[in-house]
Design a protein around this motif. Structure first.
Motif, PDB file in Angstrom:
ATOM      1  N   ARG A  87      13.674 -30.492   2.922  1.00  0.00           N
ATOM      2  CA  ARG A  87      14.000 -31.095   1.673  1.00  0.00           C
ATOM      3  C   ARG A  87      15.000 -32.194   1.670  1.00  0.00           C
ATOM      4  NH1 ARG A  87      11.312 -31.852  -1.558  1.00  0.00           N
ATOM      5  NH2 ARG A  87      10.737 -29.690  -2.187  1.00  0.00           N
ATOM      6  N   TYR A  94      15.101 -34.414  -7.261  1.00  0.00           N
ATOM      7  CA  TYR A  94      15.940 -33.095  -7.445  1.00  0.00           C
ATOM      8  C   TYR A  94      17.319 -33.457  -7.814  1.00  0.00           C
ATOM      9  CZ  TYR A  94      11.703 -30.902  -5.435  1.00  0.00           C
ATOM     10  OH  TYR A  94      10.414 -30.206  -5.220  1.00  0.00           O
ATOM     11  N   ILE A 104       9.604 -27.465   3.579  1.00  0.00           N
ATOM     12  CA  ILE A 104       8.722 -27.838   2.394  1.00  0.00           C
ATOM     13  C   ILE A 104       7.428 -28.212   3.056  1.00  0.00           C
ATOM     14  CG2 ILE A 104      10.712 -28.592   1.011  1.00  0.00           C
ATOM     15  CD1 ILE A 104       9.758 -31.751   1.777  1.00  0.00           C
ATOM     16  N   GLU A 107       2.873 -31.375  -0.121  1.00  0.00           N
ATOM     17  CA  GLU A 107       2.641 -31.168  -1.606  1.00  0.00           C
ATOM     18  C   GLU A 107       3.983 -31.020  -2.255  1.00  0.00           C
ATOM     19  OE1 GLU A 107      -1.076 -30.268   0.324  1.00  0.00           O
ATOM     20  OE2 GLU A 107       1.003 -29.484   0.674  1.00  0.00           O
ATOM     21  N   GLN A 108       4.949 -30.440  -1.615  1.00  0.00           N
ATOM     22  CA  GLN A 108       6.365 -30.242  -2.230  1.00  0.00           C
ATOM     23  C   GLN A 108       7.246 -31.417  -2.226  1.00  0.00           C
ATOM     24  OE1 GLN A 108       6.980 -26.711   0.139  1.00  0.00           O
ATOM     25  NE2 GLN A 108       7.253 -25.477  -1.846  1.00  0.00           N
TER      26      GLN A 108
END
Length: 413
Positions: A87, A94, A104, A107-108
């Motif tokens: 991340r 975020y 991650i 796709e994230q």
């Protein structure tokens, strides 16, 4: 695509000299010879067994693919290296409290991290016209390949990355808005010089380098070992770009210091590195050489220049620099060194002591420190006391001059 300052605010369109790309999974698999596809960089989806980031050291352990050892992420696998996407690699979108050290998948993450059209769209949202991007998997100056056991393969990986950077990331779909930054084989200065010239011939004007090479087991800038590389940069006008952490040793105070300690003092490596360069004599030997410090901020620069000048004036007789540094370090800084910032109100209040021509703006997309999508608002708040012409220089004019962009702020080969 916008090419003029926004009529709503009048704030100039930003040219960011420090953003990042997360390499798509196919960068090396599409470009390496077939015999290297099983050992070259490739993506494997696998669980995380454990991971820590203490004392400036990142330590992840990959579980068995297909098992339930832990949370699932996408991992770069290369020789014996297993490095997950996290991340922290792509945190934009975020909230601060949601940004944690976790693995991650592609796709994230925000697609702008790795996809050119999506990146341009995110740049539009952030009032950014053009951006210079540092790598992720190779690390900030290609340490991943320098540390590899097979340097024949590592050299192919560096060239493949550079080809992808120039031909795809900064290719036709980018419309001149993405500015190429290439890598060199740090283990061989002659090979490095050849790669600088190969890329300069196709319009590349910046190359990544380590802020403190001895931390990588490499010679310091006080030796002559780097001269072939520096000569190539001097001859081609290639800027030497050094990102915090490009020595693979982030500043910290102890093995158990939390990441917040290192994050507060990230500028320290830039500080140490700049003194190295100013006292090395390289700027006198290579008069066209330019260096820049990405994400180092600028508020610390005035005192270091003041102290360096005092040491040069009063202690050069025994300080080992009298025969190679013939002018005050502050003068060398003004001609050769650029500081980069994304959030430094103190530095902007002390521009006279730094030098307007030596300051560049950045957004750090998509990292956790990034000011996206409010880089314009941050800039307006911190530069509100400055004249419009000064803001124009900081936000885009200096970058256009340093990276030899078009008057409109775009890159072309």
């Amino acid at each position: 695509m916008e090419t003029n300052p926004s009529p709503r605010t009048g704030f100039p369109l930003i040219i960011s000299v420090d953003d990042h790309t997360v390499e798509p999974p196919n960068v090396w698999q599409d470009r390496l010879p077939k015999k290297y596809l099983d050992t070259g960089p490739r993506i494997v989806r696998a669980p995380l067994k454990e991971m820590s980031f203490l004392g400036g050291r990142f330590s992840p352990v990959m579980g068995t693919p297909g098992s339930d050892d832990g949370p699932i992420g996408d991992w770069w696998v290369y020789e014996d290296l297993h490095r997950p996407l996290t991340r922290l690699d792509t945190a934009v979108g975020y909230s601060r409290d949601e940004i944690k050290l976790e693995v991650i998948t592609y796709e994230q993450m925000r697609p702008g991290s790795y996809d050119v059209p999506a990146r341009l769209a995110d740049m539009d949202v952030n009032h950014v016209q053009s951006a210079l991007c540092f790598p992720t998997f190779p690390r900030f100056c290609g340490q991943t390949f320098t540390e590899a056991s097979d340097h024949e393969l590592a050299l192919l990986c560096i060239r493949a990355y550079n080809d992808w950077m120039v031909e795809e990331w900064c290719g036709p779909d980018a419309h001149g808005r993405l500015i190429p930054l290439t890598l060199i084989p740090l283990w061989d200065a002659e090979l490095a010089a050849a790669e600088v010239r190969r890329n300069a011939a196709r319009g590349v004007r910046a190359v990544a380098f380590s802020e403190i090479p001895p931390h990588l087991g490499l010679p310091s800038v006080h030796t002559d070992d780097w001269d072939p590389f520096l000569a190539a940069c001097d001859e081609t006008g290639t800027v030497v770009a050094m990102h915090i952490g490009s020595s693979s040793r982030m500043p910290s105070t102890s093995k158990d210091a939390p990441p917040a300690v290192g994050s507060t003092i990230t500028f320290a490596n830039c500080c140490f590195s700049m003194v190295d360069w100013l006292m090395s004599g390289k700027f006198e030997r290579f008069p066209n050489l330019k260096v820049m410090y990405a994400e180092g901020q600028i508020g610390w620069i005035p005192y270091i220049l003041e102290r360096a000048d005092v040491v040069w004036e009063e202690n050069r007789g025994w300080g080992g620099v009298a025969d190679k540094v013939h002018r005050p370090p502050s003068e060398l800084f003004a001609e050769h060194v650029y500081g980069c910032f994304f959030d430094d109100a103190f530095g902007l209040r002390n521009l006279d002591a730094i030098g307007l021509a030596n300051v560049l703006y950045e957004t750090d997309y998509p990292h956790s420190d990034s000011t996206w999508p409010k880089s314009r608002e941050v800039g307006e708040a911190q530069m509100g006391h400055l004249e419009a012409e000064v803001v124009e220089r900081i936000v885009r004019g200096n970058a256009i001059e340093l990276l030899r962009l078009s008057p409109e702020g775009l890159w072309s080969p």
